[in-house]
Motif scaffolding. Structure first.
Motif, PDB file in Angstrom:
ATOM      1  N   SER A   1       0.825  -1.214   0.000  1.00 43.77           N
ATOM      2  CA  SER A   1       0.000   0.000   0.000  1.00 43.77           C
ATOM      3  C   SER A   1       0.858   1.262   0.000  1.00 43.77           C
ATOM      4  CB  SER A   1      -0.930   0.021   1.221  1.00 43.77           C
ATOM      5  OG  SER A   1      -1.830  -1.048   1.180  1.00 43.77           O
TER       6      SER A   1
ATOM      7  N   GLU B   1      -6.276   8.747  -1.978  1.00 41.80           N
ATOM      8  CA  GLU B   1      -7.366   8.582  -1.019  1.00 41.80           C
ATOM      9  C   GLU B   1      -8.713   8.484  -1.720  1.00 41.80           C
ATOM     10  OE1 GLU B   1      -6.976   7.711   2.136  1.00 41.80           O
ATOM     11  OE2 GLU B   1      -4.843   7.801   1.674  1.00 41.80           O
TER      12      GLU B   1
ATOM     13  N   VAL C   1      -8.855   4.831  -2.927  1.00 44.20           N
ATOM     14  CA  VAL C   1      -9.107   3.828  -1.885  1.00 44.20           C
ATOM     15  C   VAL C   1     -10.505   3.997  -1.288  1.00 44.20           C
ATOM     16  CG1 VAL C   1      -6.664   3.439  -1.403  1.00 44.20           C
ATOM     17  CG2 VAL C   1      -7.920   5.061  -0.017  1.00 44.20           C
TER      18      VAL C   1
ATOM     19  N   SER D   1     -13.379   1.139  -1.391  1.00 43.89           N
ATOM     20  CA  SER D   1     -13.965   0.771  -0.093  1.00 43.89           C
ATOM     21  C   SER D   1     -15.478   0.942  -0.091  1.00 43.89           C
ATOM     22  CB  SER D   1     -13.322   1.598   1.026  1.00 43.89           C
ATOM     23  OG  SER D   1     -11.939   1.299   1.118  1.00 43.89           O
TER      24      SER D   1
ATOM     25  N   CYS E   1     -12.433   0.727   6.515  1.00 44.69           N
ATOM     26  CA  CYS E   1     -11.568   1.438   5.567  1.00 44.69           C
ATOM     27  C   CYS E   1     -12.166   2.784   5.164  1.00 44.69           C
ATOM     28  CB  CYS E   1     -11.283   0.572   4.345  1.00 44.69           C
ATOM     29  SG  CYS E   1     -10.257  -0.879   4.729  1.00 44.69           S
TER      30      CYS E   1
ATOM     31  N   HIS F   1     -10.060   6.091   5.814  1.00 45.02           N
ATOM     32  CA  HIS F   1      -9.587   6.884   4.675  1.00 45.02           C
ATOM     33  C   HIS F   1     -10.339   8.207   4.519  1.00 45.02           C
ATOM     34  CE1 HIS F   1      -6.443   4.237   3.431  1.00 45.02           C
ATOM     35  NE2 HIS F   1      -7.255   3.209   3.679  1.00 45.02           N
TER      36      HIS F   1
ATOM     37  N   ILE G   1      -5.869  -1.919  -1.890  1.00 46.96           N
ATOM     38  CA  ILE G   1      -7.036  -1.560  -1.074  1.00 46.96           C
ATOM     39  C   ILE G   1      -8.112  -2.635  -1.172  1.00 46.96           C
ATOM     40  CG2 ILE G   1      -8.198  -0.102  -2.796  1.00 46.96           C
ATOM     41  CD1 ILE G   1      -8.154   0.291   1.086  1.00 46.96           C
TER      42      ILE G   1
ATOM     43  N   TRP H   1      -7.049  -5.144   1.364  1.00 55.39           N
ATOM     44  CA  TRP H   1      -7.375  -4.678   2.716  1.00 55.39           C
ATOM     45  C   TRP H   1      -8.878  -4.766   2.984  1.00 55.39           C
ATOM     46  CZ3 TRP H   1      -4.444  -4.544   6.696  1.00 55.39           C
ATOM     47  CH2 TRP H   1      -3.092  -4.203   6.607  1.00 55.39           C
ATOM     48  N   ASN H   2      -9.684  -4.317   2.014  1.00 56.93           N
ATOM     49  CA  ASN H   2     -11.141  -4.371   2.191  1.00 56.93           C
ATOM     50  C   ASN H   2     -11.596  -5.789   2.471  1.00 56.93           C
ATOM     51  OD1 ASN H   2     -11.972  -1.969  -0.467  1.00 56.93           O
ATOM     52  ND2 ASN H   2     -11.391  -1.586   1.650  1.00 56.93           N
TER      53      ASN H   2
END
Length: 148
Positions: free
Chosen positions: A20, A34, A37, A41, A49, A53, A129, A132-133
């Motif tokens: 990331s 941002e 992401v 998200s 997230c 963010h 992302i 991560w999500n």
């Protein structure tokens, strides 16, 4: 809803964080990163997230109008410029993959706004992302745990 808050393996978390960070740094535009992401998200319904963010985006000075209109960026008129629109379109194409591939016109539009290395970092950021999500949604991590 059962919250599954077992800690993520430190090595996995460090590797994901490194990807990331490298993608964001290589993209070279923290505010655009941002937006990207956040849009992924939103699509992935990752409350943790989104919460995190949104705070980061505000710290970076991303305008409230852009944050408010992000879910409807295609219809938002001049709220987003061509470069942002290209990045958001690519974000949606990679995140959703409804056609099992990223359409050529979407990729080509992004390539017109980002040179080779920046495009590679943009793709890397979108993939990161989404990773991560999926980790946060699978573990049902609620919003509110992020502190800058």
């Amino acid at each position: 809803m059962t919250v599954r808050t077992k800690r993520l393996d430190a090595g996995v978390a460090q590797a994901m964080s490194a990807v990331s960070a490298a993608a964001k740094k290589g993209l070279g535009d923290p505010a655009l990163a941002e937006l990207v992401v956040l849009r992924a998200s939103q699509l992935n319904r990752c409350a943790f997230c989104l919460d995190m963010h949104l705070a980061v985006a505000r710290e970076l000075g991303v305008g409230e109008r852009q944050l408010d209109m992000l879910a409807a960026w295609e219809e938002a008129g001049d709220v987003f410029d061509g470069r942002e629109r290209a990045a958001l379109a690519l974000t949606e194409a990679i995140t959703v993959l409804t056609d099992r591939f990223v359409p050529d016109d979407v990729y080509d539009r992004a390539a017109a706004h980002f040179d080779g290395p920046r495009l590679a970092h943009l793709v890397g950021l979108i993939v990161a992302i989404n990773n991560w999500n999926r980790v946060m949604v699978a573990r049902r991590i609620p919003p509110g745990g992020y502190t800058p």
